[in-house]
Design a protein around this motif. Structure first.
Motif, short mmCIF file in Angstrom:
data_model
loop_
_atom_site.label_atom_id
_atom_site.label_comp_id
_atom_site.label_asym_id
_atom_site.label_seq_id
_atom_site.Cartn_x
_atom_site.Cartn_y
_atom_site.Cartn_z
N THR A 227 45.33 34.03 33.67
CA THR A 227 44.90 33.35 35.00
C THR A 227 43.70 32.77 35.17
OG1 THR A 227 44.89 35.29 35.75
CG2 THR A 227 46.88 34.62 35.36
N SER A 228 43.68 31.91 36.18
CA SER A 228 42.34 31.40 37.06
C SER A 228 42.59 31.85 38.85
CB SER A 228 42.46 30.01 37.14
OG SER A 228 43.10 29.44 37.87
N ARG A 229 41.22 32.78 38.65
CA ARG A 229 40.48 32.47 40.36
C ARG A 229 40.48 31.52 40.53
NH1 ARG A 229 37.25 38.56 40.11
NH2 ARG A 229 38.26 39.17 38.37
N LEU A 230 41.32 31.35 42.35
CA LEU A 230 40.67 30.14 43.13
C LEU A 230 39.63 30.26 43.52
CD1 LEU A 230 44.00 30.45 44.39
CD2 LEU A 230 43.81 29.52 43.39
N MET A 231 38.77 31.27 43.49
CA MET A 231 37.74 31.76 44.74
C MET A 231 36.27 31.43 43.62
SD MET A 231 37.89 30.98 47.20
CE MET A 231 39.05 30.87 48.28
N GLN A 232 36.70 31.66 42.06
CA GLN A 232 35.60 31.62 41.52
C GLN A 232 35.49 31.15 40.02
OE1 GLN A 232 34.99 35.79 40.58
NE2 GLN A 232 34.78 36.44 42.61
#
Length: 89
Positions: free
Chosen positions: A28-33
């Motif tokens: 998954t990808s983090r939205l802020m980093q």
């Protein structure tokens, strides 16, 4: 790459196995980093049969893994942080 998966209870696989256990991996990808979280779940091995013991693949079957079965990992090791897989990411 897929969009949000929060409308689903988990992920289904159609697979054939040689009776060994395998691992499903979701990134998954983090939205802020600019980093990824990696979650893994064990795909349960099918019952052993004479053919699978000889290295032949068993029949096709469908396996459904619920989102709750996925645990946060780092380099293959389960992390102690309690972060659940968020299918919206």
């Amino acid at each position: 790459t897929f969009g949000p998966l929060d409308e689903f209870d988990g992920i289904a696989f159609s697979l054939r196995s040689d009776s060994r256990p395998y691992v499903a991996t979701i990134k998954t990808s983090r939205l802020m980093q600019d980093t990824q979280e990696i979650f893994q779940a064990l795909l349960p091995p099918p019952p052993c049969s004479r053919n699978s013991e000889m290295g032949e693949l068993g029949p096709w079957r469908e396996v459904t893994i619920p989102w709750s079965a996925f645990v946060l990992t780092w380099r293959g090791f389960v992390q102690e942080q309690i972060i659940s897989l968020d299918p919206r990411r």
